[in-house]
Motif scaffolding. Sequence first.
Motif, PDB file in Angstrom:
ATOM      1  N   GLU A   1       4.009-111.193   8.463  1.00  0.00           N
ATOM      2  CA  GLU A   1       2.644-110.655   8.475  1.00  0.00           C
ATOM      3  C   GLU A   1       2.568-109.309   7.778  1.00  0.00           C
ATOM      4  O   GLU A   1       1.536-108.968   7.188  1.00  0.00           O
ATOM      5  N   LEU A   2       3.650-108.550   7.824  1.00  0.00           N
ATOM      6  CA  LEU A   2       3.675-107.244   7.168  1.00  0.00           C
ATOM      7  C   LEU A   2       3.560-107.351   5.654  1.00  0.00           C
ATOM      8  O   LEU A   2       3.225-106.369   4.984  1.00  0.00           O
ATOM      9  N   LEU A   3       3.815-108.526   5.098  1.00  0.00           N
ATOM     10  CA  LEU A   3       3.658-108.712   3.656  1.00  0.00           C
ATOM     11  C   LEU A   3       2.197-108.589   3.239  1.00  0.00           C
ATOM     12  O   LEU A   3       1.891-108.194   2.114  1.00  0.00           O
ATOM     13  N   ASP A   4       1.281-108.918   4.143  1.00  0.00           N
ATOM     14  CA  ASP A   4      -0.150-108.937   3.826  1.00  0.00           C
ATOM     15  C   ASP A   4      -0.929-107.777   4.423  1.00  0.00           C
ATOM     16  O   ASP A   4      -1.970-107.399   3.895  1.00  0.00           O
ATOM     17  N   LYS A   5      -0.451-107.236   5.532  1.00  0.00           N
ATOM     18  CA  LYS A   5      -1.298-106.339   6.302  1.00  0.00           C
ATOM     19  C   LYS A   5      -0.617-105.011   6.573  1.00  0.00           C
ATOM     20  O   LYS A   5       0.586-104.924   6.754  1.00  0.00           O
ATOM     21  N   SER A   6      -1.442-103.988   6.640  1.00  0.00           N
ATOM     22  CA  SER A   6      -1.002-102.654   7.023  1.00  0.00           C
ATOM     23  C   SER A   6      -2.077-102.048   7.909  1.00  0.00           C
ATOM     24  O   SER A   6      -3.274-102.221   7.667  1.00  0.00           O
ATOM     25  N   TRP A   7      -1.637-101.347   8.941  1.00  0.00           N
ATOM     26  CA  TRP A   7      -2.566-100.669   9.830  1.00  0.00           C
ATOM     27  C   TRP A   7      -2.529 -99.155   9.626  1.00  0.00           C
ATOM     28  O   TRP A   7      -2.884 -98.389  10.519  1.00  0.00           O
ATOM     29  N   ASP A   8      -2.119 -98.719   8.435  1.00  0.00           N
ATOM     30  CA  ASP A   8      -2.046 -97.286   8.167  1.00  0.00           C
ATOM     31  C   ASP A   8      -3.382 -96.581   8.390  1.00  0.00           C
ATOM     32  O   ASP A   8      -3.418 -95.424   8.823  1.00  0.00           O
ATOM     33  N   GLY A   9      -4.476 -97.253   8.074  1.00  0.00           N
ATOM     34  CA  GLY A   9      -5.788 -96.627   8.221  1.00  0.00           C
ATOM     35  C   GLY A   9      -6.071 -96.231   9.656  1.00  0.00           C
ATOM     36  O   GLY A   9      -6.449 -95.083   9.948  1.00  0.00           O
ATOM     37  N   ILE A  10      -5.891 -97.171  10.582  1.00  0.00           N
ATOM     38  CA  ILE A  10      -6.193 -96.882  11.984  1.00  0.00           C
ATOM     39  C   ILE A  10      -5.163 -95.916  12.569  1.00  0.00           C
ATOM     40  O   ILE A  10      -5.479 -95.083  13.424  1.00  0.00           O
ATOM     41  N   ILE A  11      -3.923 -95.974  12.080  1.00  0.00           N
ATOM     42  CA  ILE A  11      -2.888 -95.042  12.541  1.00  0.00           C
ATOM     43  C   ILE A  11      -3.241 -93.620  12.100  1.00  0.00           C
ATOM     44  O   ILE A  11      -3.147 -92.668  12.880  1.00  0.00           O
TER      45      ILE A  11
ATOM     46  N   VAL B   1       2.446-123.796  -2.001  1.00  0.00           N
ATOM     47  CA  VAL B   1       2.088-122.488  -1.453  1.00  0.00           C
ATOM     48  C   VAL B   1       1.772-122.547   0.029  1.00  0.00           C
ATOM     49  O   VAL B   1       1.675-121.498   0.680  1.00  0.00           O
ATOM     50  N   MET B   2       1.621-123.743   0.589  1.00  0.00           N
ATOM     51  CA  MET B   2       1.463-123.816   2.042  1.00  0.00           C
ATOM     52  C   MET B   2       2.677-123.242   2.759  1.00  0.00           C
ATOM     53  O   MET B   2       2.601-122.898   3.939  1.00  0.00           O
ATOM     54  N   ASN B   3       3.785-123.117   2.052  1.00  0.00           N
ATOM     55  CA  ASN B   3       4.993-122.518   2.619  1.00  0.00           C
ATOM     56  C   ASN B   3       5.298-121.152   1.998  1.00  0.00           C
ATOM     57  O   ASN B   3       6.429-120.672   2.063  1.00  0.00           O
ATOM     58  N   ASP B   4       4.286-120.531   1.402  1.00  0.00           N
ATOM     59  CA  ASP B   4       4.465-119.220   0.790  1.00  0.00           C
ATOM     60  C   ASP B   4       4.856-118.193   1.849  1.00  0.00           C
ATOM     61  O   ASP B   4       4.520-118.328   3.034  1.00  0.00           O
ATOM     62  N   SER B   5       5.549-117.141   1.419  1.00  0.00           N
ATOM     63  CA  SER B   5       5.935-116.085   2.352  1.00  0.00           C
ATOM     64  C   SER B   5       4.726-115.369   2.922  1.00  0.00           C
ATOM     65  O   SER B   5       4.763-114.850   4.033  1.00  0.00           O
ATOM     66  N   SER B   6       3.631-115.332   2.168  1.00  0.00           N
ATOM     67  CA  SER B   6       2.395-114.697   2.628  1.00  0.00           C
ATOM     68  C   SER B   6       1.573-115.692   3.441  1.00  0.00           C
ATOM     69  O   SER B   6       1.254-116.780   2.967  1.00  0.00           O
TER      70      SER B   6
END
Length: 853
Positions: free
Chosen positions: A353-363, A704-709
């Motif tokens: 999940e970290l490949l797609d998302k970051s919570w830096d804004g809320i942090i 791509v159904m098995n993509d890392s993202s």
Amino acid sequence: MNHRFLSVVGLAVTMAFTAGCSANKPVADVEQEISAVAKVAPDTTEAVADSIPVWAPKKDSFNPSRTKQHDLLHTKLRVSFDWEKQYLNGIAELTLKPYFYPQNSLVLDAKGMDIHSVNLMNDYDATPLEYSYDSLQLIINLGKTYTRDQEYVIEVEYTAKPNELPSGGSDAITEDKGLYFINPLGDDPGKPRQIWTQGETEANSAWFPTIDTPNERMTQEVCITVDPKFTTLSNGSFVYSRQNADGTKTDYWKQELPHAPYLTMMAIGDFAVVNDKWRDKEVNYYVDPAYKGTAKKIFGNTPEMMEFFSQKLGVPYPWAKYSQVVVHDFVSGAMENTSASTFMEDVQLNERELLDKSWDGIIAHELFHQWFGDYVTTESWANLPLNESFANYSEYLWAEHKFGAEEATYLQLDEKEQYLQEAETKREPLIRYYYKDREDMFDSHSYAKGGRVLHMLRKYVGDDAWWASLNRYLTQNKFSPVEIAELRMAFEDVTGEDLMWFFDQWFMKPGHPELLVEDSYQNGQLSLHVVQQQDTAYVPVYRLPLKVAVWVNGKRTEYPIVINKADQTFTFPVTTAPQLVLFDAEQQLLGVVEHDKTDEELVYQFRNVDQLAPKLEALTTLDEKLANPEVMSIMQQALRDNFWYVRSTAINVLSSLEKEKAAVVEEQIRQIAQNDKKGSVRADAILALAGWYGNKYSNLYEKVMNDSSYQVAAAGILAYSSTGATDVGAKLAQFDDTGNEDIALALSSYYALQGGVEKQDWFMEKIKQSKGSNLYYLLQSYGAYLASYSETNTPEAIALLSDIAQNNNLYYVRLAAFQALMVMSERPEVKEILEKVKNNEKDKRLIEMYEQL
């Protein structure tokens, strides 16, 4: 601490498709969508009848800061818990003195408690005091009159019963009962047992007696007695843990610097604690044990943020430590408790999940509050933007520093859109003393608009003056409550300029400028005609210092102008007809600008303006001109742009092409689908190919159904499900147990209409596992599923939805469950449940929505 009213069948599938393939949508955005649309219909009808704009400010009651009769100096709490009853047993020892005038009685906020005793303490000697209690306030007869130089200590023994309080809340904080027991009996194997608190706005007085107002400050001690298997967290420093004779332990936390009572916190649970450091201070991340391995990847930029903000502000991070704790079923996105911020469980991400998302804004947002909100605190909720606008703008500041100008601008464009969406039905001053409920302050005005206004202020005074002014504001007002005048005076003291005009029009008046801009060239002169079109019966005529950029013979020249009239014309000498006129060259203005440009000018703008907003304007304005070869050329150029959102926008514009005309970009889109470094862009490209060519790229979709993202994999699922292949059901079924929200929403959008009755168990299990905005969208799809397959309208399904509609802690999730139940409303037992839900609902937002149905 941060909305569309959707029909169950009509929009459920669309929303699930969208949610499954986009970046994670903040909880606040879901709420805003619901709220914005829910308000339109009734308000518009009334407005038309009275010839008053639907957004016109409402004249509610005046809300000043609370009068300070006593000064609460220190609070010491000793607390233990009855998990079965969900009670807190506490002893509160409060040190106070009169604020100025002599006092012989004390009023404490104490909501819904059993008060066992009230004593005046002299060391260990206790003298009982007379008191009265109305379930909201504890009124104590002090037995004598105290003057402002006389301190005294009151001890209150009590039991707090938060679940017996009436519920309330806001778009930012969905409940206000202060203290929350999560899975208290341990009967939900998928959820940990936790206790946590949420004090803003005035909810901490639901678990300890206090003077619950933001213009009060106290130091504190908290002694928490729990089972030794639990980890505790509170404000300030951890002093010690003591083992008790009854097998419990008592953890002792001490906050030595004063802060507002609403910032007091506790969190208790089975946390994994991951240690980090900034300078000589502890930085800790409290997470579910399953996320111990990724905690530093989620929160790991925190020390760098602390250094960046400390250096820029010239005020080092002031508190004893900084901890960040993730809790389950949190009633907000996050909360800036002093030295110990609380976060919703959505921020916990695995490696994939970290490949797609970051919570830096809320942090960054909660960290910046440690200065703006905790170190310096708004004196009243009317001044809330002094907390939230700065925290909002910190997201821009961090993104600009860490990820570059385009990423920061992308965030600000989203903020602008959030505010303008809300402004369709609501326009209030940023600083508003007139409101119906203090929770109304937690809106896109205080957050999104406020952040954009601060950006304009920064652009006006310049970076050096901006940071110097913030330093002066913080140092002069540290550990103090403030109002907007203090911020203005800090900027005036630094710049030497009277800035009343800026603060008056942007902070004290409602609305925003709505400008009509026209440019023309004749005889070596460029004329720029600007009309302020906003309704000046409610909104001011603005003073707007900004710059105009003009391109002549390929050379850019900037001209500063000051708009200060409703209708103005500016002239500039130019050697020949300009190739482009860009109004607001710095793209800093918060407002609506209507400035028509030719196709040629927009093409030139895309190719020559190195700023995100003008690029996006060119792409989206030319979306119906794709037959023009020059327009198609810049679309292809946009597909190669360095910034991911430009590529994404170009793909989405091009996706409207007919299949035959898409051939010119087919190979480019195919390459992006396979190779783009940004998962969301690959996902957009996959869906574009599916829209044009159906099963032509089935092999790609399957791959791509098995993509890392997860985002790409979800797009692959949606694309493959659209091919009509005979094995779609079997291919998708292999992902049924994947524990990711993007995958679940992609599957649900297909299963809603084509899954068959055999997917009933899958839906019910996913609904039980889901939470927050993900559960909201999943329930939308489930409503469509129930409508598609009447056999699934079982007592079990009805019971599940009934429980969510009545008991989920998030109001918008309760709404989605109610909508899904409406699919079965012809059944007498469901009709009875719907009436019960409506009659028992306490949230005013849902009550208003249910009345519309």
